[in-house]
Write a protein that holds these residues in place. Structure first.
Motif, PDB file in Angstrom:
ATOM      1  N   ARG A  54      50.599  23.601  36.146  1.00  0.00           N
ATOM      2  CA  ARG A  54      49.887  22.522  36.873  1.00  0.00           C
ATOM      3  C   ARG A  54      48.603  23.060  37.499  1.00  0.00           C
ATOM      4  N   GLU A  55      48.705  24.278  38.065  1.00  0.00           N
ATOM      5  CA  GLU A  55      47.504  24.850  38.713  1.00  0.00           C
ATOM      6  C   GLU A  55      46.394  25.092  37.703  1.00  0.00           C
ATOM      7  N   SER A 112      38.925  30.309  35.912  1.00  0.00           N
ATOM      8  CA  SER A 112      38.953  30.201  37.375  1.00  0.00           C
ATOM      9  C   SER A 112      38.547  31.512  38.041  1.00  0.00           C
ATOM     10  N   GLU A 113      37.478  31.428  38.819  1.00  0.00           N
ATOM     11  CA  GLU A 113      37.002  32.627  39.527  1.00  0.00           C
ATOM     12  C   GLU A 113      38.068  33.135  40.501  1.00  0.00           C
ATOM     13  N   GLN A 114      38.718  32.182  41.205  1.00  0.00           N
ATOM     14  CA  GLN A 114      39.755  32.607  42.159  1.00  0.00           C
ATOM     15  C   GLN A 114      40.874  33.353  41.466  1.00  0.00           C
ATOM     16  N   ARG A 115      41.257  32.857  40.294  1.00  0.00           N
ATOM     17  CA  ARG A 115      42.335  33.509  39.533  1.00  0.00           C
ATOM     18  C   ARG A 115      41.943  34.919  39.086  1.00  0.00           C
ATOM     19  N   LEU A 116      40.684  35.050  38.622  1.00  0.00           N
ATOM     20  CA  LEU A 116      40.227  36.378  38.196  1.00  0.00           C
ATOM     21  C   LEU A 116      40.371  37.348  39.364  1.00  0.00           C
ATOM     22  N   ARG A 117      39.914  36.872  40.524  1.00  0.00           N
ATOM     23  CA  ARG A 117      39.941  37.747  41.706  1.00  0.00           C
ATOM     24  C   ARG A 117      41.381  38.041  42.129  1.00  0.00           C
ATOM     25  N   SER A 118      42.238  37.004  42.137  1.00  0.00           N
ATOM     26  CA  SER A 118      43.605  37.250  42.622  1.00  0.00           C
ATOM     27  C   SER A 118      44.390  38.096  41.612  1.00  0.00           C
ATOM     28  N   ASN A 119      44.105  37.947  40.322  1.00  0.00           N
ATOM     29  CA  ASN A 119      44.785  38.810  39.337  1.00  0.00           C
ATOM     30  C   ASN A 119      44.409  40.279  39.563  1.00  0.00           C
ATOM     31  N   GLY A 128      43.994  36.549  31.379  1.00  0.00           N
ATOM     32  CA  GLY A 128      44.751  35.533  30.627  1.00  0.00           C
ATOM     33  C   GLY A 128      45.038  34.271  31.422  1.00  0.00           C
ATOM     34  N   SER A 129      45.677  34.426  32.575  1.00  0.00           N
ATOM     35  CA  SER A 129      46.100  33.238  33.334  1.00  0.00           C
ATOM     36  C   SER A 129      44.941  32.581  34.081  1.00  0.00           C
TER      37      SER A 129
END
Ligand code: PLP
Length: 390
Positions: A25-26, A46-53, A281-282
């Protein structure tokens, strides 16, 4: 006892499933801006996802320096974000070297991890300031020796790829006799091998492969010392999985096992890894569109504007996937294909609502890695446009 375990299994399964659905969903949510005025396939990243990964990788394994495997997604903005997050990089070609030059990274921190490099690309890398080059054959040692005799060499060794969805064993990685031959070639040319690396296979769900790799690296360090060389590098390669089904081991679980194994590795040895898929990936969700539908005998076919050539090569190779439509309806099995005239442009049967229509948008999650970087515009169909979103 048995029934308690069963209950626990059910709870775990439910939690994991929930986690997985939440993630789907996200990913769809962050892709929504790319559905407006749809004009061809888009890889929403997603920039946030790149950073959090990047942050969760570093937090899970504080001793392991991540070098993003540029091949997973060489987009300049993505590279910039990983640089800002403190990642270093791993390259496999002259084009990837150029992306490092453009990014302005210190090239001494970039590792050239393709075991077979053309002489021209070794010359370019050496001239640009790359220090570390991988080897896994005597031939590669000899090639590098004639071009950059003071190169720092790390030896890629074979390791089990069992349990990885996309195995990389066989083509690369020295066996025990190959290790001896490669070491001998280095000794004969006056070069030194001071590092060890391995790759457990991409999307690896078997943590033991890393355990085996680290333990065997320890033995190889002893062989290097026997030659009078001082080991200084352990490179854990890539393979860290993304969550496709919710039952893949998470990065914290993998990190806990790796950290424990690393206790046996002297602190004088720097430890790095080359995560590609896990970092990007995510963070990527493909937005694609239905261009046609057909009933052929008893099969219903759904044709998308992106296919095997346009970025879904891994799906065509049987990789797990998560394909979701915005349309609500009874699920039905569709044979899915891309838009080109080629019969290999088919990527299996997937469940989507039975009432799908032409021009419906379809989301395919976890495609930040090896989608656009493996795509080509065969037949003139455009490869997905990367759009950075929040
Ligand atoms: C040498 C090397 N390092 C790192 C990677 C990245 O692997 P992954 O994306 O599975 O983390 C690859 C993938 O092919 C590779 O060949």
């Amino acid at each position: 006892m048995d029934s308690a375990m069963k209950e626990m299994d059910t709870v775990l399964e439910t939690n994991q499933r929930t986690m997985f659905e939440k993630d789907t969903r996200e990913q769809i949510a962050f892709s929504m801006p790319c559905t407006e005025n749809y004009d061809g396939p888009v890889l929403a990243v997603s920039e946030q996802r790149l950073r959090s990964n990047a942050r969760s990788f570093i937090a899970a394994m504080p001793r392991v320096r991540p070098h993003f495997a540029v091949k997973a997604n060489p987009d300049a903005e993505i590279l910039r974000i990983f640089k800002e997050e403190g990642c270093c990089f791993e390259i496999a070609s002259s084009a990837e070297l150029q992306s490092m030059v453009d990014l302005g990274v210190n090239l001494e921190t970039v590792f050239y991890s393709n075991p077979i490099k053309s002489p021209a690309s070794i010359r370019q890398a050496a001239a640009a300031g790359i220090q570390w080059f991988v080897v896994d054959t005597p031939e590669e040692v000899l090639k590098i020796a004639t071009i950059k005799p003071d190169a720092k060499l790390y030896l890629r060794t074979e390791v089990s790829n069992e349990g990885s969805v996309w195995p990389l064993a066989g083509k690369f990685g020295a066996s025990s006799s190959g290790i001896l031959a490669t070491i001998e070639a280095a000794r004969n040319t006056g070069m030194q091998i001071t590092g060890v690396t391995f790759h457990v296979g991409s999307q690896c769900t078997n943590i033991n492969n890393w355990v085996e790799g680290i333990r065997s690296a320890k033995n190889i360090f002893a062989q290097l010392e026997d030659n009078g060389w001082t080991p200084e590098l352990l490179n854990l390669g890539g393979g860290y999985p993304v969550q496709f089904t919710g039952i893949e081991p998470g990065i914290t679980e993998i990190g806990t096992t790796i950290n424990k194994e690393l206790e046996a590795i002297p602190s004088s040895i720097q430890v790095m890894a080359e995560p590609g898929r896990f970092l990007v990936g995510s963070a990527g969700c493909l937005v694609t569109q239905v261009v046609g539908m057909a009933t052929r005998d008893d099969k219903r076919w759904l044709y998308l504007d992106t296919g095997t050539y346009g970025g879904l090569m891994e799906l065509a190779g049987g990789f797990p996937s998560n394909i979701v439509s915005q349309r609500a309806g009874e699920p039905s099995l569709w044979t899915m294909a891309g838009p080109t005239c080629d019969s290999i442009d088919v990527f299996g049967e997937h469940s989507l609502p039975s009432n799908m229509e032409v021009e419906d948008l379809v989301f395919i999650t976890n495609l930040g890695a090896y989608c656009t970087s493996c795509a080509c515009d065969f037949n003139g169909f455009p490869i997905p446009n990367i759009v950075l979103v929040d």
